[in-house]
Design a protein around this motif. Structure first.
Motif, short mmCIF file in Angstrom:
data_model
loop_
_atom_site.label_atom_id
_atom_site.label_comp_id
_atom_site.label_asym_id
_atom_site.label_seq_id
_atom_site.Cartn_x
_atom_site.Cartn_y
_atom_site.Cartn_z
N ASP A 183 -1.29 14.00 6.65
CA ASP A 183 -2.01 14.93 7.52
C ASP A 183 -1.19 15.23 8.76
O ASP A 183 -0.64 14.32 9.39
N PHE A 184 -1.14 16.51 9.12
CA PHE A 184 -0.42 16.93 10.32
C PHE A 184 -1.41 17.60 11.28
O PHE A 184 -2.07 18.57 10.92
N ASP A 185 -1.51 17.04 12.49
CA ASP A 185 -2.30 17.66 13.56
C ASP A 185 -1.32 18.48 14.40
O ASP A 185 -0.38 17.92 14.98
N ILE A 186 -1.54 19.77 14.46
CA ILE A 186 -0.58 20.68 15.09
C ILE A 186 -1.16 21.25 16.37
O ILE A 186 -2.25 21.83 16.37
N GLU A 187 -0.45 21.06 17.47
CA GLU A 187 -0.84 21.64 18.75
C GLU A 187 0.21 22.66 19.17
O GLU A 187 1.39 22.35 19.21
N ILE A 188 -0.25 23.88 19.47
CA ILE A 188 0.66 24.93 19.93
C ILE A 188 0.36 25.20 21.39
O ILE A 188 -0.74 25.62 21.76
N HIS A 189 1.32 24.92 22.25
CA HIS A 189 1.16 25.06 23.70
C HIS A 189 2.01 26.21 24.23
O HIS A 189 3.06 26.55 23.67
N CYS A 190 1.55 26.75 25.34
CA CYS A 190 2.35 27.75 26.06
C CYS A 190 3.51 27.04 26.76
O CYS A 190 3.29 26.19 27.63
N LYS A 191 4.72 27.38 26.35
CA LYS A 191 5.91 26.71 26.90
C LYS A 191 6.00 26.89 28.42
O LYS A 191 6.32 25.94 29.15
N LYS A 192 5.70 28.08 28.89
CA LYS A 192 5.79 28.38 30.32
C LYS A 192 4.86 27.49 31.12
O LYS A 192 5.23 26.96 32.19
N SER A 193 3.63 27.28 30.62
CA SER A 193 2.66 26.43 31.33
C SER A 193 3.12 24.98 31.39
O SER A 193 2.98 24.31 32.42
N ILE A 194 3.67 24.48 30.28
CA ILE A 194 4.16 23.10 30.24
C ILE A 194 5.31 22.91 31.22
O ILE A 194 5.35 21.93 31.99
N VAL A 195 6.25 23.85 31.23
CA VAL A 195 7.39 23.76 32.15
C VAL A 195 6.91 23.79 33.59
O VAL A 195 7.40 23.02 34.45
N ASN A 196 5.93 24.66 33.88
CA ASN A 196 5.39 24.75 35.24
C ASN A 196 4.77 23.43 35.68
O ASN A 196 4.97 22.98 36.82
N LEU A 197 4.02 22.78 34.80
CA LEU A 197 3.39 21.51 35.13
C LEU A 197 4.42 20.41 35.33
O LEU A 197 4.29 19.56 36.21
N ILE A 198 5.44 20.39 34.48
CA ILE A 198 6.51 19.40 34.65
C ILE A 198 7.21 19.60 35.98
O ILE A 198 7.52 18.63 36.70
N ASP A 199 7.44 20.86 36.36
CA ASP A 199 8.08 21.14 37.65
C ASP A 199 7.20 20.69 38.80
O ASP A 199 7.70 20.19 39.83
N GLN A 200 5.88 20.86 38.67
CA GLN A 200 4.96 20.37 39.71
C GLN A 200 5.07 18.85 39.85
O GLN A 200 5.13 18.32 40.96
N LEU A 201 5.09 18.15 38.73
CA LEU A 201 5.20 16.70 38.75
C LEU A 201 6.54 16.27 39.34
O LEU A 201 6.61 15.31 40.12
N ASN A 202 7.59 16.99 39.00
CA ASN A 202 8.93 16.65 39.49
C ASN A 202 9.03 16.69 41.00
O ASN A 202 9.81 15.93 41.61
N THR A 203 8.27 17.58 41.63
CA THR A 203 8.37 17.77 43.08
C THR A 203 7.16 17.20 43.82
O THR A 203 6.99 17.45 45.02
N TYR A 204 6.32 16.44 43.12
CA TYR A 204 5.10 15.92 43.75
C TYR A 204 5.44 14.96 44.89
O TYR A 204 6.28 14.07 44.74
N ASN A 205 4.77 15.14 46.04
CA ASN A 205 4.99 14.31 47.22
C ASN A 205 3.98 13.17 47.23
O ASN A 205 2.80 13.39 47.48
N PHE A 206 4.45 11.97 46.98
CA PHE A 206 3.55 10.82 46.89
C PHE A 206 3.05 10.35 48.26
O PHE A 206 2.17 9.50 48.34
N ASP A 207 3.60 10.91 49.34
CA ASP A 207 3.12 10.58 50.67
C ASP A 207 1.95 11.46 51.07
O ASP A 207 1.30 11.23 52.09
#
Length: 286
Positions: free
Chosen positions: A91-115
């Motif tokens: 069985d294969f569970d297939i998720e199709i995501h918007c690449k642009k949205s994923i990249v945007n979220l990763i970029d948000q995480l990359n620059t997140y200010n923990f202070d």
């Protein structure tokens, strides 16, 4: 890129090309496999994950989700489609995501200010129908995956992902959850509701171990794998081995057939949790 992938937990070999034949995708899309079966064969700290009934997760990152052909079993939300397919008994569970949205979220995480004083759970601006847990679960699976199409873009995505920020964020998420439960345990002990106190304390214990795993740069997205991940990691690290022995005793081995033992177990879990969280804090993760 090897064409054949051996799934040891199911004693089968799958071919990348065979999987691609059952998928609908565009030339510029990224496709990778993940899930417990895949993680169990590529990550030494995940050895033993998956079983003969486990399926395989397929992730497609698409420039245009709407171009993906729909089937009768599709589930569709904004920027995400889900499909279920079967091939050669797998069985294969297939998720199709918007690449642009994923990249945007990763970029948000990359620059997140923990202070920043913002609450950890609200750290990211997430799209509709894509909550914090779904995103962090996706990141976990991205790190424990096998690419089967568009390897160059996949490697580029991995290289731009700030894993240090991911582990720091996830450590804090679990610690925040622990803080929410602490007074509930103490209050139920004071009121003599000892079974309730132990039940909540066990939740604290799991969240503490999850925080510790993230602190040790070992990702996890399902609580059921916490004991296995700790056990595997303990084989390579003496400190983790000590933590695992104490966790195992508190969670699996203590006899809780009297009120005094119930109370002692709940109090011991709180003490152990404080010890672990203080250790994490001393090493600059909080």
């Amino acid at each position: 890129m090897d064409e054949l992938i051996e799934i040891t937990q199911r004693n089968i070999v799958i071919n990348r090309k065979d999987i691609l034949r059952i998928l609908s995708f565009q030339d510029e899309d990224i496709i990778f496999l993940s899930g417990s079966l895949i993680e169990g064969i590529i990550n030494k700290y995940s050895k033993g994950m998956g079983n003969k009934l486990s399926d395989i997760d397929v992730f497609i990152l698409s420039n245009d989700v709407n171009k993906i052909q729909k089937s009768t079993f599709d589930y569709e939300r904004e920027g995400l489609k889900t499909q279920f397919k079967k091939q050669n008994g797998v069985d294969f569970d297939i998720e199709i995501h918007c690449k642009k949205s994923i990249v945007n979220l990763i970029d948000q995480l990359n620059t997140y200010n923990f202070d920043d004083s913002i609450r950890t759970f609200n750290a990211l601006k997430l799209p509709t129908d894509f909550d914090f847990y779904k995103f962090t679960s996706f990141l976990h699976r991205l790190q424990n995956s096998i690419v089967i199409y568009n390897e160059k873009e996949f490697d580029s995505l991995i290289s731009r992902f700030n894993r240090k920020n991911y582990f720091k964020l996830m450590t804090r998420v679990s610690v925040n959850k622990i803080d929410l439960y602490y007074e509930d345990v103490v209050g139920n002990i004071e009121n003599g509701q000892l079974e309730v106190a132990v039940n909540i304390a066990r939740t604290i214990l799991l969240e503490t171990m999850k925080a510790y795993l993230f602190h040790m740069k070992s990702s996890i997205d399902r609580d059921k794998w916490i004991p296995l991940k700790l056990k595997n990691l303990a084989q390579y690290n003496d400190e983790v081995a000590e933590i695992y022995v104490r966790f195992k005793k508190l969670y699996f081995e203590e006899k809780l057939d009297e009120d005094s033992k119930l109370q002692a177990n709940a109090e011991s879990i709180i003490e152990f949790s404080n010890y672990v969280i203080n250790k994490i804090g001393q090493e600059g993760e909080l």
